[in-house]
Design a protein around this motif. Structure first.
Motif, PDB file in Angstrom:
ATOM      1  N   CYS A 148     -21.815  37.409-101.290  1.00  0.00           N
ATOM      2  CA  CYS A 148     -20.678  36.687-100.844  1.00  0.00           C
ATOM      3  C   CYS A 148     -20.484  35.327-101.570  1.00  0.00           C
ATOM      4  O   CYS A 148     -21.529  34.913-102.116  1.00  0.00           O
ATOM      5  N   ARG A 149     -19.327  34.896-101.612  1.00  0.00           N
ATOM      6  CA  ARG A 149     -19.089  33.612-102.532  1.00  0.00           C
ATOM      7  C   ARG A 149     -19.549  32.207-101.812  1.00  0.00           C
ATOM      8  O   ARG A 149     -19.834  31.292-102.386  1.00  0.00           O
TER       9      ARG A 149
ATOM     10  N   ARG B 253     -18.167  38.104 -92.872  1.00  0.00           N
ATOM     11  CA  ARG B 253     -18.061  38.531 -94.055  1.00  0.00           C
ATOM     12  C   ARG B 253     -16.580  39.839 -94.068  1.00  0.00           C
ATOM     13  O   ARG B 253     -15.860  39.840 -94.928  1.00  0.00           O
TER      14      ARG B 253
ATOM     15  N   GLY C 245     -13.219  37.802 -93.970  1.00  0.00           N
ATOM     16  CA  GLY C 245     -13.007  37.112 -95.377  1.00  0.00           C
ATOM     17  C   GLY C 245     -13.649  35.535 -95.228  1.00  0.00           C
ATOM     18  O   GLY C 245     -12.875  34.846 -96.205  1.00  0.00           O
TER      19      GLY C 245
ATOM     20  N   LEU D 194     -16.313  34.371 -95.811  1.00  0.00           N
ATOM     21  CA  LEU D 194     -17.273  34.203 -96.558  1.00  0.00           C
ATOM     22  C   LEU D 194     -16.955  34.391 -97.980  1.00  0.00           C
ATOM     23  O   LEU D 194     -17.973  34.332 -99.047  1.00  0.00           O
ATOM     24  N   ASP D 195     -15.590  34.414 -98.425  1.00  0.00           N
ATOM     25  CA  ASP D 195     -15.061  34.696 -99.579  1.00  0.00           C
ATOM     26  C   ASP D 195     -14.829  33.373 -99.953  1.00  0.00           C
ATOM     27  O   ASP D 195     -14.342  33.016-101.346  1.00  0.00           O
ATOM     28  N   ASP D 196     -15.005  32.176 -99.470  1.00  0.00           N
ATOM     29  CA  ASP D 196     -14.624  31.065 -99.743  1.00  0.00           C
ATOM     30  C   ASP D 196     -15.768  30.108-100.490  1.00  0.00           C
ATOM     31  O   ASP D 196     -17.004  29.842 -99.868  1.00  0.00           O
ATOM     32  N   LEU D 197     -15.638  29.765-101.694  1.00  0.00           N
ATOM     33  CA  LEU D 197     -16.695  29.009-102.466  1.00  0.00           C
ATOM     34  C   LEU D 197     -17.136  27.639-101.890  1.00  0.00           C
ATOM     35  O   LEU D 197     -17.995  27.399-102.160  1.00  0.00           O
TER      36      LEU D 197
ATOM     37  N   ARG E  96     -10.821  31.320 -89.741  1.00  0.00           N
ATOM     38  CA  ARG E  96     -10.583  31.345 -91.216  1.00  0.00           C
ATOM     39  C   ARG E  96      -9.334  30.669 -91.695  1.00  0.00           C
ATOM     40  O   ARG E  96      -9.499  29.918 -92.636  1.00  0.00           O
TER      41      ARG E  96
END
Length: 308
Positions: free
Chosen positions: A90-91, A127, A130, A132-135, A285
Protein backbone atom coordinates in the motif's frame (compact mmCIF):
# COMPACT_ATOMS: atom_id res chain seq x y z
CA UNK A 1 -18.53 52.89 27.75
CA UNK A 2 -19.54 56.57 28.11
CA UNK A 3 -19.88 56.08 31.87
CA UNK A 4 -16.31 54.83 32.10
CA UNK A 5 -15.02 57.76 30.06
CA UNK A 6 -16.97 60.19 32.26
CA UNK A 7 -15.59 58.61 35.43
CA UNK A 8 -12.06 58.85 34.04
CA UNK A 9 -12.48 62.55 33.21
CA UNK A 10 -13.86 63.25 36.68
CA UNK A 11 -10.89 61.52 38.29
CA UNK A 12 -8.49 63.62 36.22
CA UNK A 13 -10.33 66.77 37.31
CA UNK A 14 -10.22 65.59 40.94
CA UNK A 15 -6.45 65.19 40.62
CA UNK A 16 -6.14 68.80 39.40
CA UNK A 17 -8.31 69.99 42.29
CA UNK A 18 -6.16 68.09 44.77
CA UNK A 19 -3.04 69.85 43.48
CA UNK A 20 -4.69 73.30 43.61
CA UNK A 21 -6.20 72.71 47.05
CA UNK A 22 -9.81 73.11 45.86
CA UNK A 23 -11.30 70.63 48.34
CA UNK A 24 -14.99 71.19 47.55
CA UNK A 25 -14.47 70.64 43.82
CA UNK A 26 -12.32 67.58 44.62
CA UNK A 27 -15.11 65.83 46.51
CA UNK A 28 -17.70 66.80 43.91
CA UNK A 29 -15.57 65.30 41.11
CA UNK A 30 -14.99 62.07 43.09
CA UNK A 31 -18.73 61.76 43.78
CA UNK A 32 -19.59 62.14 40.10
CA UNK A 33 -16.91 59.56 39.17
CA UNK A 34 -18.38 57.03 41.61
CA UNK A 35 -21.91 57.64 40.29
CA UNK A 36 -20.70 57.11 36.69
CA UNK A 37 -19.05 53.81 37.63
CA UNK A 38 -22.12 52.56 39.52
CA UNK A 39 -24.42 53.39 36.61
CA UNK A 40 -22.05 51.57 34.20
CA UNK A 41 -21.97 48.44 36.38
CA UNK A 42 -25.76 48.47 36.73
CA UNK A 43 -26.20 48.80 32.97
CA UNK A 44 -23.81 45.92 32.29
CA UNK A 45 -25.57 43.72 34.86
CA UNK A 46 -28.93 44.43 33.30
CA UNK A 47 -27.68 43.45 29.84
CA UNK A 48 -26.07 40.19 31.03
CA UNK A 49 -28.34 37.16 31.57
CA UNK A 50 -28.40 35.90 35.14
CA UNK A 51 -26.09 32.94 35.67
CA UNK A 52 -27.93 29.66 35.52
CA UNK A 53 -26.89 26.08 35.07
CA UNK A 54 -27.19 24.54 31.62
CA UNK A 55 -30.30 22.36 31.55
CA UNK A 56 -29.53 18.66 31.27
CA UNK A 57 -30.61 17.08 28.02
CA UNK A 58 -33.53 14.70 28.36
CA UNK A 59 -31.90 11.98 26.30
CA UNK A 60 -35.03 9.83 26.25
CA UNK A 61 -36.84 12.53 24.23
CA UNK A 62 -34.18 12.63 21.52
CA UNK A 63 -35.28 11.48 18.09
CA UNK A 64 -33.10 9.21 15.99
CA UNK A 65 -32.72 8.09 12.39
CA UNK A 66 -31.31 4.89 10.95
CA UNK A 67 -27.69 5.44 9.93
CA UNK A 68 -27.20 1.96 8.44
CA UNK A 69 -29.34 -1.14 8.01
CA UNK A 70 -28.28 -4.60 9.19
CA UNK A 71 -25.88 -6.28 6.75
CA UNK A 72 -25.62 -9.98 6.00
CA UNK A 73 -22.56 -12.23 6.21
CA UNK A 74 -19.53 -10.92 4.32
CA UNK A 75 -15.83 -11.67 4.03
CA UNK A 76 -14.10 -9.90 6.97
CA UNK A 77 -10.87 -9.70 4.92
CA UNK A 78 -12.46 -8.13 1.81
CA UNK A 79 -10.93 -10.68 -0.56
CA UNK A 80 -7.40 -10.51 0.88
CA UNK A 81 -5.79 -13.58 2.39
CA UNK A 82 -5.26 -11.74 5.68
CA UNK A 83 -4.43 -8.29 7.08
CA UNK A 84 -0.76 -8.62 6.13
CA UNK A 85 -1.72 -9.17 2.51
CA UNK A 86 -4.01 -6.12 2.62
CA UNK A 87 -1.24 -3.90 3.97
CA UNK A 88 1.46 -5.23 1.65
CA UNK A 89 2.37 -2.77 -1.09
CA UNK A 90 0.00 0.00 0.00
CA UNK A 91 1.12 3.61 -0.57
CA UNK A 92 0.37 4.92 2.93
CA UNK A 93 3.01 4.58 5.67
CA UNK A 94 2.13 1.77 8.08
CA UNK A 95 3.25 1.78 11.72
CA UNK A 96 2.62 -1.21 14.00
CA UNK A 97 0.57 -4.38 13.61
CA UNK A 98 -3.25 -4.71 13.74
CA UNK A 99 -4.31 -6.41 16.98
CA UNK A 100 -0.81 -6.50 18.49
CA UNK A 101 -1.70 -4.45 21.56
CA UNK A 102 -4.47 -6.77 22.74
CA UNK A 103 -1.98 -9.39 23.90
CA UNK A 104 -1.19 -7.36 27.02
CA UNK A 105 -4.56 -5.67 27.45
CA UNK A 106 -5.81 -7.94 30.23
CA UNK A 107 -8.82 -9.17 28.20
CA UNK A 108 -9.86 -12.80 28.45
CA UNK A 109 -8.81 -15.05 25.60
CA UNK A 110 -12.17 -15.01 23.79
CA UNK A 111 -12.57 -11.24 23.83
CA UNK A 112 -8.94 -10.71 22.86
CA UNK A 113 -9.32 -13.06 19.87
CA UNK A 114 -12.48 -11.24 18.73
CA UNK A 115 -10.72 -7.90 19.14
CA UNK A 116 -7.74 -9.02 17.07
CA UNK A 117 -10.08 -10.22 14.31
CA UNK A 118 -11.91 -6.89 14.38
CA UNK A 119 -8.69 -4.88 14.05
CA UNK A 120 -7.46 -7.07 11.21
CA UNK A 121 -10.79 -6.70 9.44
CA UNK A 122 -10.55 -2.91 9.85
CA UNK A 123 -7.07 -2.94 8.27
CA UNK A 124 -8.46 -4.80 5.25
CA UNK A 125 -11.40 -2.39 5.04
CA UNK A 126 -9.02 0.58 4.99
CA UNK A 127 -7.28 -0.93 1.94
CA UNK A 128 -10.56 -1.95 0.29
CA UNK A 129 -12.00 1.57 0.46
CA UNK A 130 -8.86 3.23 -0.85
CA UNK A 131 -7.68 5.03 2.27
CA UNK A 132 -4.29 3.34 2.07
CA UNK A 133 -3.69 4.65 -1.47
CA UNK A 134 -2.77 8.06 -0.03
CA UNK A 135 0.99 8.78 -0.02
CA UNK A 136 0.58 11.49 2.63
CA UNK A 137 -1.34 9.26 5.06
CA UNK A 138 0.27 7.61 8.09
CA UNK A 139 -1.59 4.69 9.65
CA UNK A 140 -0.84 3.54 13.19
CA UNK A 141 -2.09 0.26 14.66
CA UNK A 142 -2.21 -0.72 18.35
CA UNK A 143 -1.17 2.44 20.17
CA UNK A 144 -0.94 3.23 23.86
CA UNK A 145 -3.39 5.77 25.23
CA UNK A 146 -1.04 8.68 26.10
CA UNK A 147 -3.08 9.35 29.23
CA UNK A 148 -2.66 5.81 30.60
CA UNK A 149 0.48 5.36 32.68
CA UNK A 150 -0.03 1.60 32.90
CA UNK A 151 0.26 1.23 29.12
CA UNK A 152 -2.56 -1.30 28.99
CA UNK A 153 -5.23 0.91 27.42
CA UNK A 154 -5.23 0.46 23.67
CA UNK A 155 -6.14 2.61 20.66
CA UNK A 156 -6.83 0.26 17.77
CA UNK A 157 -5.97 2.53 14.85
CA UNK A 158 -5.04 6.17 14.18
CA UNK A 159 -5.03 7.87 10.78
CA UNK A 160 -2.91 11.02 10.48
CA UNK A 161 -2.60 13.44 7.56
CA UNK A 162 -1.62 17.08 7.82
CA UNK A 163 -3.21 18.40 11.00
CA UNK A 164 -6.08 15.88 10.94
CA UNK A 165 -5.94 12.90 13.32
CA UNK A 166 -8.66 10.23 13.33
CA UNK A 167 -8.91 7.66 16.14
CA UNK A 168 -10.69 4.43 15.20
CA UNK A 169 -11.93 1.70 17.53
CA UNK A 170 -12.82 -1.61 15.86
CA UNK A 171 -15.72 -3.57 17.39
CA UNK A 172 -16.50 -7.08 16.23
CA UNK A 173 -20.09 -7.38 17.47
CA UNK A 174 -21.69 -10.50 16.00
CA UNK A 175 -25.49 -10.55 15.48
CA UNK A 176 -27.25 -13.89 15.86
CA UNK A 177 -30.14 -13.00 13.52
CA UNK A 178 -30.19 -10.89 10.37
CA UNK A 179 -32.44 -7.97 11.40
CA UNK A 180 -30.78 -6.66 14.56
CA UNK A 181 -30.03 -3.01 15.28
CA UNK A 182 -27.55 -1.57 17.79
CA UNK A 183 -29.53 1.20 19.47
CA UNK A 184 -29.06 3.65 22.37
CA UNK A 185 -30.57 3.19 25.80
CA UNK A 186 -31.99 5.97 27.97
CA UNK A 187 -28.48 6.66 29.34
CA UNK A 188 -27.18 10.08 28.24
CA UNK A 189 -23.82 9.37 26.51
CA UNK A 190 -22.95 13.05 26.03
CA UNK A 191 -22.37 13.74 29.71
CA UNK A 192 -21.30 10.24 30.75
CA UNK A 193 -17.67 9.31 31.23
CA UNK A 194 -18.79 5.69 30.98
CA UNK A 195 -20.04 3.12 30.72
CA UNK A 196 -23.48 3.34 29.11
CA UNK A 197 -25.68 0.54 27.80
CA UNK A 198 -26.36 -0.04 24.12
CA UNK A 199 -29.39 -2.17 23.30
CA UNK A 200 -29.89 -4.69 20.51
CA UNK A 201 -33.39 -4.54 19.03
CA UNK A 202 -35.11 -6.14 16.07
CA UNK A 203 -35.57 -3.66 13.22
CA UNK A 204 -39.19 -4.74 12.87
CA UNK A 205 -39.99 -3.42 16.36
CA UNK A 206 -38.87 0.14 15.62
CA UNK A 207 -41.80 1.13 13.42
CA UNK A 208 -43.67 4.12 14.86
CA UNK A 209 -41.18 4.61 17.69
CA UNK A 210 -39.16 7.68 16.71
CA UNK A 211 -37.61 8.68 20.05
CA UNK A 212 -35.20 6.88 22.32
CA UNK A 213 -37.70 6.87 25.17
CA UNK A 214 -40.27 5.17 22.95
CA UNK A 215 -37.97 2.14 22.75
CA UNK A 216 -37.78 1.66 26.52
CA UNK A 217 -40.52 -0.98 26.80
CA UNK A 218 -39.12 -3.17 24.02
CA UNK A 219 -37.43 -6.42 24.94
CA UNK A 220 -33.74 -6.17 24.13
CA UNK A 221 -32.17 -9.19 22.48
CA UNK A 222 -28.96 -8.37 24.36
CA UNK A 223 -26.96 -5.41 25.62
CA UNK A 224 -23.43 -4.10 25.16
CA UNK A 225 -21.65 -1.98 27.73
CA UNK A 226 -20.05 0.99 26.00
CA UNK A 227 -16.94 2.01 27.92
CA UNK A 228 -15.43 5.49 28.18
CA UNK A 229 -12.07 4.39 26.73
CA UNK A 230 -12.50 6.24 23.45
CA UNK A 231 -13.52 9.43 25.21
CA UNK A 232 -10.41 9.07 27.37
CA UNK A 233 -8.24 8.44 24.29
CA UNK A 234 -9.70 11.44 22.47
CA UNK A 235 -9.14 13.80 25.39
CA UNK A 236 -5.61 12.49 25.95
CA UNK A 237 -4.68 12.85 22.27
CA UNK A 238 -5.97 16.42 22.15
CA UNK A 239 -3.77 17.29 25.12
CA UNK A 240 -0.76 15.55 23.58
CA UNK A 241 -1.18 17.24 20.18
CA UNK A 242 -2.81 20.65 20.77
CA UNK A 243 -3.85 22.73 17.81
CA UNK A 244 -4.70 19.71 15.67
CA UNK A 245 -8.12 18.48 14.61
CA UNK A 246 -8.72 15.17 16.39
CA UNK A 247 -11.83 13.03 15.89
CA UNK A 248 -12.87 9.55 17.04
CA UNK A 249 -15.26 6.85 15.83
CA UNK A 250 -16.25 3.35 16.87
CA UNK A 251 -16.56 1.16 13.77
CA UNK A 252 -18.46 -2.12 13.59
CA UNK A 253 -16.41 -4.52 11.48
CA UNK A 254 -17.66 -7.34 9.30
CA UNK A 255 -18.28 -10.75 10.80
CA UNK A 256 -19.12 -14.09 9.15
CA UNK A 257 -22.63 -13.71 10.65
CA UNK A 258 -23.25 -10.16 9.45
CA UNK A 259 -23.13 -6.70 11.00
CA UNK A 260 -25.62 -4.82 13.17
CA UNK A 261 -27.56 -1.90 11.81
CA UNK A 262 -26.99 1.35 13.71
CA UNK A 263 -28.92 4.54 14.51
CA UNK A 264 -27.30 7.96 14.47
CA UNK A 265 -27.91 8.32 18.23
CA UNK A 266 -25.94 5.18 19.08
CA UNK A 267 -23.02 6.80 20.88
CA UNK A 268 -20.26 5.80 23.25
CA UNK A 269 -19.59 8.03 26.30
CA UNK A 270 -18.43 11.50 25.31
CA UNK A 271 -20.58 11.44 22.17
CA UNK A 272 -18.27 9.09 20.24
CA UNK A 273 -20.22 7.99 17.18
CA UNK A 274 -20.78 4.34 16.29
CA UNK A 275 -21.12 3.28 12.65
CA UNK A 276 -20.81 0.34 10.31
CA UNK A 277 -17.23 0.39 8.95
CA UNK A 278 -18.53 -0.14 5.41
CA UNK A 279 -20.67 2.99 5.73
CA UNK A 280 -18.28 5.30 7.56
CA UNK A 281 -14.90 4.59 5.93
CA UNK A 282 -15.78 6.16 2.54
CA UNK A 283 -16.80 9.32 4.42
CA UNK A 284 -13.53 9.37 6.35
CA UNK A 285 -11.62 8.85 3.09
CA UNK A 286 -13.27 11.97 1.67
CA UNK A 287 -12.47 13.89 4.85
CA UNK A 288 -8.79 12.94 4.60
CA UNK A 289 -8.71 13.85 0.92
CA UNK A 290 -9.35 17.48 1.88
CA UNK A 291 -6.12 17.52 3.92
CA UNK A 292 -2.69 17.83 2.36
CA UNK A 293 0.89 17.14 3.39
CA UNK A 294 2.46 15.05 6.09
CA UNK A 295 3.10 16.45 9.57
CA UNK A 296 6.42 14.94 10.68
CA UNK A 297 6.02 16.09 14.30
CA UNK A 298 2.61 14.47 14.62
CA UNK A 299 3.89 11.25 13.04
CA UNK A 300 6.92 11.01 15.32
CA UNK A 301 4.70 11.55 18.36
CA UNK A 302 2.22 8.89 17.32
CA UNK A 303 4.91 6.41 16.29
CA UNK A 304 6.34 6.59 19.81
CA UNK A 305 2.96 5.35 21.12
CA UNK A 306 2.85 2.24 18.91
CA UNK A 307 3.07 -1.02 20.84
CA UNK A 308 5.86 -3.20 19.44
Amino acid sequence: MLGIIGAFCCLLYALVCWHTGDTSSLWAALTVAVVCLLLTVRRMSASTPAGRSTPRIDWSRQSYRIDSMPAGPADPFYGYDDANAALDGCRARIHGTPGFGLAGSGLDQGRAAAGIMGERSLACALRHYGLLDDLDLDVFFSLRNPGDESGRADIDCVLAKGNLILLLDAKRYTPFTSDLMLMPSADDPLSASGPVDLRVLSYGLLEGRDTIGALSDLASACKYSASGNMRWALESMRKLLPGRTVGAWVLLTRTPHGTFGVSDRTLFPGGIGVANADVRLPMLRDMLARESGRNATVCRTLDALVKR
